[in-house]
Design an enzyme around this catalytic site. Sequence first.
Site, mmCIF file in Angstrom:
data_model
loop_
_atom_site.group_PDB
_atom_site.id
_atom_site.type_symbol
_atom_site.label_atom_id
_atom_site.label_comp_id
_atom_site.label_asym_id
_atom_site.label_seq_id
_atom_site.Cartn_x
_atom_site.Cartn_y
_atom_site.Cartn_z
ATOM 1 N N HIS A 143 0.795 -1.225 0.000
ATOM 2 C CA HIS A 143 0.000 0.000 0.000
ATOM 3 C C HIS A 143 0.826 1.272 0.000
ATOM 4 O O HIS A 143 0.384 2.301 -0.501
ATOM 5 C CB HIS A 143 -1.068 -0.054 1.089
ATOM 6 C CG HIS A 143 -2.183 -0.937 0.646
ATOM 7 N ND1 HIS A 143 -2.244 -2.257 0.995
ATOM 8 C CD2 HIS A 143 -3.201 -0.721 -0.211
ATOM 9 C CE1 HIS A 143 -3.276 -2.819 0.385
ATOM 10 N NE2 HIS A 143 -3.874 -1.899 -0.345
ATOM 11 N N ARG A 193 -10.664 3.225 -2.518
ATOM 12 C CA ARG A 193 -10.308 2.415 -1.336
ATOM 13 C C ARG A 193 -10.742 3.190 -0.094
ATOM 14 O O ARG A 193 -10.021 4.065 0.374
ATOM 15 C CB ARG A 193 -8.804 2.187 -1.273
ATOM 16 C CG ARG A 193 -8.231 1.260 -2.311
ATOM 17 C CD ARG A 193 -6.755 1.016 -2.042
ATOM 18 N NE ARG A 193 -6.233 -0.107 -2.792
ATOM 19 C CZ ARG A 193 -5.662 -0.017 -3.991
ATOM 20 N NH1 ARG A 193 -5.532 1.155 -4.594
ATOM 21 N NH2 ARG A 193 -5.213 -1.096 -4.601
ATOM 22 N N ARG A 202 -15.451 0.882 -3.092
ATOM 23 C CA ARG A 202 -15.301 -0.415 -2.448
ATOM 24 C C ARG A 202 -15.585 -0.259 -0.958
ATOM 25 O O ARG A 202 -15.061 0.655 -0.317
ATOM 26 C CB ARG A 202 -13.881 -0.917 -2.648
ATOM 27 C CG ARG A 202 -13.598 -2.169 -1.827
ATOM 28 C CD ARG A 202 -12.245 -2.740 -2.114
ATOM 29 N NE ARG A 202 -11.198 -2.025 -1.437
ATOM 30 C CZ ARG A 202 -9.896 -2.284 -1.615
ATOM 31 N NH1 ARG A 202 -9.539 -3.212 -2.477
ATOM 32 N NH2 ARG A 202 -8.990 -1.618 -0.958
ATOM 33 N N GLU A 213 -10.920 -11.452 -6.160
ATOM 34 C CA GLU A 213 -9.546 -11.472 -5.637
ATOM 35 C C GLU A 213 -9.165 -12.854 -5.154
ATOM 36 O O GLU A 213 -8.044 -13.092 -4.736
ATOM 37 C CB GLU A 213 -9.430 -10.520 -4.435
ATOM 38 C CG GLU A 213 -9.843 -9.113 -4.736
ATOM 39 C CD GLU A 213 -9.863 -8.237 -3.501
ATOM 40 O OE1 GLU A 213 -8.833 -7.659 -3.185
ATOM 41 O OE2 GLU A 213 -10.936 -8.137 -2.857
ATOM 42 N N ASN A 260 -4.004 -7.729 -7.398
ATOM 43 C CA ASN A 260 -2.975 -7.647 -6.345
ATOM 44 C C ASN A 260 -3.130 -8.819 -5.394
ATOM 45 O O ASN A 260 -2.163 -9.466 -5.013
ATOM 46 C CB ASN A 260 -3.093 -6.345 -5.558
ATOM 47 C CG ASN A 260 -2.997 -5.133 -6.446
ATOM 48 O OD1 ASN A 260 -2.576 -5.247 -7.580
ATOM 49 N ND2 ASN A 260 -3.401 -3.974 -5.937
ATOM 50 N N ASP A 261 -4.368 -9.074 -5.006
ATOM 51 C CA ASP A 261 -4.617 -10.218 -4.126
ATOM 52 C C ASP A 261 -4.793 -11.507 -4.912
ATOM 53 O O ASP A 261 -4.324 -12.558 -4.485
ATOM 54 C CB ASP A 261 -5.854 -9.956 -3.253
ATOM 55 C CG ASP A 261 -5.502 -9.077 -2.057
ATOM 56 O OD1 ASP A 261 -4.451 -9.317 -1.448
ATOM 57 O OD2 ASP A 261 -6.259 -8.138 -1.750
ATOM 58 N N ARG A 316 2.223 -10.849 -1.276
ATOM 59 C CA ARG A 316 2.509 -9.694 -2.135
ATOM 60 C C ARG A 316 3.487 -8.713 -1.497
ATOM 61 O O ARG A 316 4.021 -7.838 -2.154
ATOM 62 C CB ARG A 316 1.199 -8.983 -2.532
ATOM 63 C CG ARG A 316 0.498 -8.296 -1.394
ATOM 64 C CD ARG A 316 -0.937 -7.947 -1.771
ATOM 65 N NE ARG A 316 -1.142 -6.529 -1.980
ATOM 66 C CZ ARG A 316 -2.332 -5.951 -2.083
ATOM 67 N NH1 ARG A 316 -3.437 -6.687 -2.031
ATOM 68 N NH2 ARG A 316 -2.443 -4.664 -2.271
ATOM 69 N N CYS A 363 -9.023 -3.695 -11.223
ATOM 70 C CA CYS A 363 -8.500 -2.568 -10.460
ATOM 71 C C CYS A 363 -7.210 -2.913 -9.733
ATOM 72 O O CYS A 363 -6.684 -2.125 -8.969
ATOM 73 C CB CYS A 363 -9.542 -2.039 -9.480
ATOM 74 S SG CYS A 363 -10.071 -3.294 -8.306
HETATM 75 C C1 PEP Z 1 -6.424 -5.946 -5.312
HETATM 76 O O1 PEP Z 1 -6.336 -6.820 -4.450
HETATM 77 O O2 PEP Z 1 -6.067 -6.105 -6.489
HETATM 78 C C2 PEP Z 1 -6.934 -4.613 -4.969
HETATM 79 C C3 PEP Z 1 -7.145 -3.710 -5.901
HETATM 80 O O3 PEP Z 1 -7.162 -4.346 -3.659
HETATM 81 P P1 PEP Z 1 -6.036 -3.917 -2.620
HETATM 82 O O4 PEP Z 1 -4.765 -3.641 -3.389
HETATM 83 O O5 PEP Z 1 -6.540 -2.721 -1.913
HETATM 84 O O6 PEP Z 1 -5.934 -5.137 -1.766
HETATM 85 MG MG MG Z 2 -7.271 -6.596 -2.534
#
Ligand code: PEP
Ligand code: MG
Length: 571
Positions: free
Chosen positions: A189, A296, A332, A431, A454-455, A465, A502
Amino acid sequence: MSHIKGIAASSGIAIAKVYRLEAPDLSYEKTKIDVPENEVKRLHEALDISKSELEKIKEHTKNSLGDEHAEIFSAHLLVLSDPELIQPIEDKIKSENVNAEAALDETANMFIDMFKNMDNEYMRERAADIQDVTKRVMAHLLGVTFPDPALINEEVVIVADDLTPSDTAQLNKQYVKGFTTDIGGRTSHSAIMARSLEIPAVVGTKEITSNAQKDEKIIVDGIDGDVIVNPTQEELDTYQQKMVDFEKQKQEWAKLKDEPTTTADGAHVELAANIGTPEDVEGVLNNGGEGVGLYRTEFLYMGKSQLPTEEEQFGAYKSVLEQMGDKPVVVRTLDIGGDKELDYLDLPKELNPFLGFRAIRLCLERDDIFRIQLRALLRASVHGNLKIMFPMIATLEEFREAKNMLDEEKVKLKEEGHNISDDIEVGIMVEIPATAMIARQFAKEVDFFSIGTNDLIQYTMAADRMNERVSYLYQPYNPAILNLVNNVIEAAHAEGKWAGMCGEMAGDSIAIPILLGLGLDEFSMSATSILPARTQLKDLSKEDMASFKETLLSMGTSDEVVAFIKEKTNQ
Ligand code: PEP
Ligand code: MG
């Protein structure tokens, strides 16, 4: 001079001196003293400096993030002026003849233990406040520097083991030219926030904190992921030039700001942005965003001492919707957990926080928190083009339960006389591999999907990650991921729904041609990636890319996919 390689997390070049952001060593020795008055005096001096620093931080936070975020510092200031805490410290110094450090530490710990174990959220928050402020006072007693990113007032590059999202939120762009960390990946993040703040960053260097000392000159190249400590004159000249070239490149991209996103063969896709706060919307519009694909909302809940109220949330959602006009805004719901913690909820520590009690799991159990957010969102819906999505959905039951709560709140609000929009799309983030596998079943019930790679990548590859040691497994182009993404897009289209993405993959120049060919409808990314993506898409043919689909999906490795795409798209 040392050269260190890391992960390019936010593009641009920064050249400045090193500012080390690290937890100070607060160890002390308990000693017997002869003149208690001197210790009491030292205590009050440390309290006074701490108070004046907190006043400044409070002011700074108020100006940059608003009143609500500054509130935590008011709470800290109250603690420092509270005779119920200060008097017992003084008494201890006088009655036990101990130094101020020991009296402070022991008294504070007694209160922290007492409050922490109370069955009352308010008191538990006070324990966290006392813990925070005593660290600052202790640092002043010991004469060690207590780093305050919000108080930086000269040009620096921050060097740290890691930055928490709230550290990143405090950074002042005017002075913080860049940052570099030992740990973290492109999707941690702090990296994501660096991109929203448009601060160049290189993360996951593993060793920058062992190589860069306070005030040394440092170059952070967030384009190629390089860091140079104590550069030569020649290197400085090279990077000054690279900085100028990057600025020129940005001006080229800016020419497409108000253009629609159209491919070489005339297909249209939507390029949206990911945001964390209403303040980020300006960057979205300046970078030609066609919508917000991911808001977010957890940043509303972070860096504070208590949950945001319905009114406060309503204000933030309304502001984003109004600024975006009729452009879509996908909000979200709360996705706390993983690397985003909320101290004041005092949740038990978990062995695997990314697999634990987070996001929708927490919201469905703590529906007192969730329903407040849903109410605020529903009330804001009349101020723009709102879409709502739930994070970390693993089962259809979770989606149904969340949707049900949304519907219940809608009925209640209408009864209370509020106006609510009648066409709010409700979707989910994909995710979790289980959800991607049965996207067909989900597509019958949701209005849209937004793929959170990302997840999704970390769960599919079983690779954290945040952990640079396993970052080699964090493979967006692995055919396993491409097949899951394809499954989701096909499922959406079969039911006449749309599919977006996203996760950070949506703004990646190797992934963009692949995703275009798979038929992705909406690409949501860091605002600064939008114009480079639009420039790239202008020269790509959707039909050509679609013709590579079967070949790509049946490949064996990520490297094969990358080599193929590079060849086909001249990268
Ligand atoms: C993701 O997991 O791809 C996502 C966009 O959410 P975050 O990065 O906030 O976990
Ligand atoms: Mg996520």
